[in-house]
Design an enzyme around this catalytic site. Structure first.
Site, PDB file in Angstrom:
ATOM      1  N   ARG A  25      10.287  82.788 -29.136  1.00 36.38           N
ATOM      2  CA  ARG A  25      10.829  83.470 -30.322  1.00 36.38           C
ATOM      3  C   ARG A  25      12.350  83.289 -30.321  1.00 36.38           C
ATOM      4  NH1 ARG A  25      14.260  86.864 -32.363  1.00 36.38           N
ATOM      5  NH2 ARG A  25      13.948  88.335 -30.665  1.00 36.38           N
ATOM      6  N   ASP A  26      13.086  84.186 -29.747  1.00 43.85           N
ATOM      7  CA  ASP A  26      14.547  84.080 -29.713  1.00 43.85           C
ATOM      8  C   ASP A  26      14.985  82.758 -29.084  1.00 43.85           C
ATOM      9  OD1 ASP A  26      17.259  84.594 -29.668  1.00 43.85           O
ATOM     10  OD2 ASP A  26      17.072  86.613 -28.878  1.00 43.85           O
ATOM     11  N   CYS A  33      20.738  84.167 -32.367  1.00 46.06           N
ATOM     12  CA  CYS A  33      20.328  84.635 -33.700  1.00 46.06           C
ATOM     13  C   CYS A  33      20.931  83.728 -34.771  1.00 46.06           C
ATOM     14  CB  CYS A  33      20.809  86.069 -33.889  1.00 46.06           C
ATOM     15  SG  CYS A  33      20.554  86.704 -35.545  1.00 46.06           S
ATOM     16  N   ASN A  57      20.024  83.538 -24.618  1.00 47.38           N
ATOM     17  CA  ASN A  57      19.569  84.729 -23.908  1.00 47.38           C
ATOM     18  C   ASN A  57      19.869  84.568 -22.428  1.00 47.38           C
ATOM     19  OD1 ASN A  57      17.558  84.458 -26.322  1.00 47.38           O
ATOM     20  ND2 ASN A  57      17.377  86.559 -25.624  1.00 47.38           N
TER      21      ASN A  57
END
Lengths: 308, 308
Positions: free
Chosen positions: A15-16, A240, A249
């Site tokens: 995801r991220d 993002c 991250n």
């Protein structure tokens, strides 16, 4: 130094992790990574996001991926949703757990999900009802909890008000996300202590980006303040699309390596996790911001060089 | 979370920082960097090393550099020495403070300075006498204090014995060096607490490499255990030529950024330090492992993008 014995790592690579990557991974490539993660005994995976495919093309095949991996019992699968429509799409694939994301910062929320923070909170009530009806667990992520790239400082009392709202809604787990890596360890420690004192019954998870290199220190501070659940992305990928300056991250293999060296269990097989990261590097086609992938583990031993 | 109010940063860019770099900096280039550091209000600098020029060519002009910068009163200048000959060379240039380095690990010491740890300790007595006579302050650095790339674990009692020896010799400051980035924050915390309990009168300094990404976490743990003096290298450059797998020191601007964000003073002007790092990048001719240089400080604000 008070530390937990065991910590849960929530893998966010699918995801991220990949959402800013130029190369869009096919559903088969994503499935392959899931199996690498399973081999490494990962237990929790945010596998994708039910957002508009134009907003984040990398997430377009999230439903298709879920259809392929939903029977893997060892993995706790979570999908990000930005709105009710996302929850409905997730439900149509039988997703059992979703993570509703919105921002403590109004400016970032308008950029990210095109609504004010208050609107997100209002709409969350409808989403909560929908999820209750569909028997879907609802987690909530508060982006920019530690600072906003547009507004700067985000007051702790603002986040506290939001959490008070969420606990009324009976959120499963609340994630505080440091969307653009602005948090520092002292801030994390004080913030978490405040939240745990105010909301002793609520489960919290922390989500850090390593933008200023403080990701691991923030995890250390979070553990010292009593948190035992953290997001991390394989290879340190991430960012993002709607937060300028966002970078990767905190890197899963670096986090797991640090925790294991500190005697803290994660249940993860680090050697196999490093294999997963190697495969990710091939699939994504560029170097990763992973220290352990480059340097090897701390217990790596070298031979003494022969005399020249 | 008990933290100090003020911390001293010892800049090591001109010693550990550049010693693995292919491009040898001229004495004028080094002098320019010193002035950038002075502008940034750095107070402590390991400016070079009196080793054999064949062993570390980058250090060959250390004496010449000292001749040019020795009258800069704002900077506490220190030179590394591996033996008596190094101390004599340093003395011949009028150096007022030296840092004798040897390893807790015998195998690494043999590789690094061609003698056993016991021999280094023995010879330190002669060096101590020489320095006393010449009125030179003597610091001591214990390499591989937290682990050795050849031997693996280095027992804490072994380091404790060495420190006991050193305190008899009245060492000014003792540095525990994590030469190849093997230390983890729990280890650092426990290690430092032990040393401070055993040797309450002794001043300690910590030297971390960021090989596995744990540099800042280790500094955090060190501060929590009561240490207020840390080495760091501009741009995160660094590494020991005689320790396989060694990579950059913890990056000064990232350390200072974290400390300032935590409300801990260093006396350093971070904006000017970032300017110094930019100039270093030009001089050295490649990218640096500095997060803050790339991302800017946490308080960097972005404008909301115009509607597409």
């Amino acid at each position: 130094m008070e530390l937990p014995k065991k910590v849960t790592i929530n893998e966010v690579i699918l995801r991220d992790g990949i959402q800013l990557e130029e190369k869009v991974l096919s559903v088969e490539e994503k499935q392959e990574l899931v199996h690498y993660l399973l081999d490494a005994r990962a237990t929790s995976l945010e596998f994708g996001s039910f957002v508009h495919p134009k907003a984040v093309p990398q997430m377009a095949n999230s439903g298709e991926l879920y259809d392929l991996i939903k029977n893997l019992d060892a993995l706790n699968l979570v999908a990000l949703i930005p709105n009710l429509k996302g929850a409905e799409s997730a439900a149509s694939h039988g997703v059992k757990r979703v993570n509703f994301v919105f921002s403590a910062s109004n400016t970032h929320n308008l950029q990210n999900v095109r609504q004010s923070t208050e609107q997100s909170l209002e709409r969350l009530r409808t989403i909560k009802e929908f999820c209750a009806k569909e028997e879907i667990k609802l987690d909530v992520s508060i982006a920019t909890s530690f600072g906003c790239p547009f507004e700067g400082e985000v007051p702790v009392h603002r986040v506290k008000e939001i959490v008070a709202n969420l606990t009324e809604l009976d959120a499963n787990i609340i994630t505080f996300a440091d969307t653009t890596g602005m948090a520092n360890p002292k801030q994390v420690y004080d913030f978490v202590r405040t939240m745990r004192q105010e909301f002793p019954e609520q489960s919290f998870n922390l989500h850090f980006h390593n933008t200023r290199g403080m990701g691991l220190s923030n995890i250390l501070a979070g553990m010292e303040a009593g948190i035992t659940s953290f997001d991390a992305s394989l290879g340190g990928l991430g960012g993002c699309p709607f937060a300028p300056g966002a970078t990767g991250n905190v890197c899963t293999e670096d986090v797991v390596h640090m925790l294991h060296n500190m005697g803290i269990e994660t249940g993860i097989d680090l050697d196999k996790l490093i294999e997963a990261s190697k495969r990710l590097k091939e699939l994504i086609g560029h170097d990763l911001s992973s220290y352990v992938l480059k340097a090897g583990k701390s217990d790596r031993k070298y031979s003494v060089p022969a005399e020249a």
